[in-house]
Design a protein around this motif. Structure first.
Motif, PDB file in Angstrom:
ATOM      1  N   SER A   1       1.233 -10.898  19.507  1.00  0.00           N
ATOM      2  CA  SER A   1      -0.316 -11.977  19.502  1.00  0.00           C
ATOM      3  C   SER A   1       0.438 -13.358  19.419  1.00  0.00           C
ATOM      4  CB  SER A   1      -0.859 -11.566  18.266  1.00  0.00           C
ATOM      5  OG  SER A   1      -0.399 -11.997  17.071  1.00  0.00           O
TER       6      SER A   1
ATOM      7  N   SER B   1      -1.443 -16.988  10.281  1.00  0.00           N
ATOM      8  CA  SER B   1      -2.783 -17.320  10.842  1.00  0.00           C
ATOM      9  C   SER B   1      -3.021 -16.563  12.350  1.00  0.00           C
ATOM     10  CB  SER B   1      -3.145 -18.610  10.956  1.00  0.00           C
ATOM     11  OG  SER B   1      -2.124 -19.502  11.456  1.00  0.00           O
TER      12      SER B   1
ATOM     13  N   PRO C   1      -3.069 -10.511  14.634  1.00  0.00           N
ATOM     14  CA  PRO C   1      -4.324 -10.029  14.721  1.00  0.00           C
ATOM     15  C   PRO C   1      -5.192  -9.514  13.672  1.00  0.00           C
ATOM     16  CG  PRO C   1      -2.422  -9.056  15.931  1.00  0.00           C
ATOM     17  CD  PRO C   1      -1.987 -10.077  14.824  1.00  0.00           C
ATOM     18  N   SER C   2      -6.419  -9.791  13.772  1.00  0.00           N
ATOM     19  CA  SER C   2      -7.578  -9.347  12.535  1.00  0.00           C
ATOM     20  C   SER C   2      -7.330  -7.903  12.261  1.00  0.00           C
ATOM     21  CB  SER C   2      -8.705  -9.604  13.006  1.00  0.00           C
ATOM     22  OG  SER C   2      -9.054 -10.912  13.245  1.00  0.00           O
ATOM     23  N   THR C   3      -7.428  -7.445  10.992  1.00  0.00           N
ATOM     24  CA  THR C   3      -7.368  -6.034  10.592  1.00  0.00           C
ATOM     25  C   THR C   3      -8.816  -5.732  10.426  1.00  0.00           C
ATOM     26  OG1 THR C   3      -7.248  -6.674   8.364  1.00  0.00           O
ATOM     27  CG2 THR C   3      -5.258  -6.362   9.438  1.00  0.00           C
ATOM     28  N   SER C   4      -8.904  -4.138  10.353  1.00  0.00           N
ATOM     29  CA  SER C   4     -10.351  -3.800  10.190  1.00  0.00           C
ATOM     30  C   SER C   4     -10.649  -3.662   8.494  1.00  0.00           C
ATOM     31  CB  SER C   4     -10.667  -2.332  10.575  1.00  0.00           C
ATOM     32  OG  SER C   4      -9.615  -1.342  10.219  1.00  0.00           O
ATOM     33  N   ASP C   5     -11.694  -3.128   8.156  1.00  0.00           N
ATOM     34  CA  ASP C   5     -11.967  -3.296   6.793  1.00  0.00           C
ATOM     35  C   ASP C   5     -10.662  -2.471   5.909  1.00  0.00           C
ATOM     36  OD1 ASP C   5     -13.753  -5.060   7.061  1.00  0.00           O
ATOM     37  OD2 ASP C   5     -15.584  -3.469   6.932  1.00  0.00           O
TER      38      ASP C   5
ATOM     39  N   TYR D   1      -4.488  -3.213   6.218  1.00  0.00           N
ATOM     40  CA  TYR D   1      -3.795  -4.194   5.343  1.00  0.00           C
ATOM     41  C   TYR D   1      -2.453  -4.483   6.116  1.00  0.00           C
ATOM     42  CZ  TYR D   1      -7.596  -3.274   2.149  1.00  0.00           C
ATOM     43  OH  TYR D   1      -8.727  -3.199   1.646  1.00  0.00           O
TER      44      TYR D   1
END
Length: 190
Positions: free
Chosen positions: A47, A107, A110-114, A117
């Motif tokens: 990423s 920063s 990539p974003s993680t789901s709820d 972690y």
């Protein structure tokens, strides 16, 4: 064969930089190199198009301090990752990077789901059981195949101890990154 000196741009290591791997060796003759990622899922390497390198602690150093390495391409290859960077156009250039430590800014992950972690976000968190008893602080995480295990450091009778808790929903009630706290269904004598 003459070696061209590396011309890497000196850079400041970002304050949120995380070490994500090391450069293993040259791969092919066109400047590609093999990377040993610190994670079994090296998404952070893919990423980020700006890697920050620091020389290996051991061995010959072909550069000093922190340098910026703009990445042209990074991809999975067999059981490792290979990459190609701007300014590294032959095998000698790639070999000169051998052993370098790779950092990327947190920063750019990539974003993680709820319920996902990054391990790096869990290290250092305090772990408490449902009764509010402190069980220790996450020192590291360990993959045991089917599951990940939290390795906690704590002190008992003045001696450093270690406690392991499976990082699975059956035992982990809540991860609160803002509070730097993990709540688990676990007793100190397990």
């Amino acid at each position: 064969m003459a070696t061209t000196p590396l011309t890497l741009e000196p850079a400041e290591l970002p304050t949120d930089a995380v070490e994500v791997g090391r450069i293993a060796d040259a791969w092919g003759v066109k400047g590609w190199f093999k990377v040993l990622p610190h994670s079994s899922n090296p998404e952070a390497l893919f990423s980020s198009k700006r890697w920050y390198l620091q020389p290996s602690e051991r061995g010959a150093k072909t550069f000093n301090g922190t340098v910026l390495l703009p990445i042209r391409q990074a991809k999975d290859h067999s059981d490792s990752v290979v990459a190609w960077a701007q300014g590294i156009d032959d095998r000698n250039g790639a070999e000169a990077l051998r052993g370098a430590r790779i950092f990327v800014p947190r920063s750019s992950f990539p974003s993680t789901s709820d319920d996902e972690y990054y391990w790096v976000d869990l290290i250092g968190l305090s772990v408490f059981n449902r009764e509010g008893m402190a069980l220790g602080q996450v020192r590291e995480l360990m993959s045991t195949g089917p599951q990940t295990v939290l390795v906690l450091a704590y002190e008992q009778d003045g001696k450093a101890q270690e406690r392991m808790i499976p990082f699975v929903s059956a035992f982990v009630d809540k991860v609160d990154l803002a509070e730097k706290r993990i709540t688990v269904d676990w007793q100190p004598d397990y």
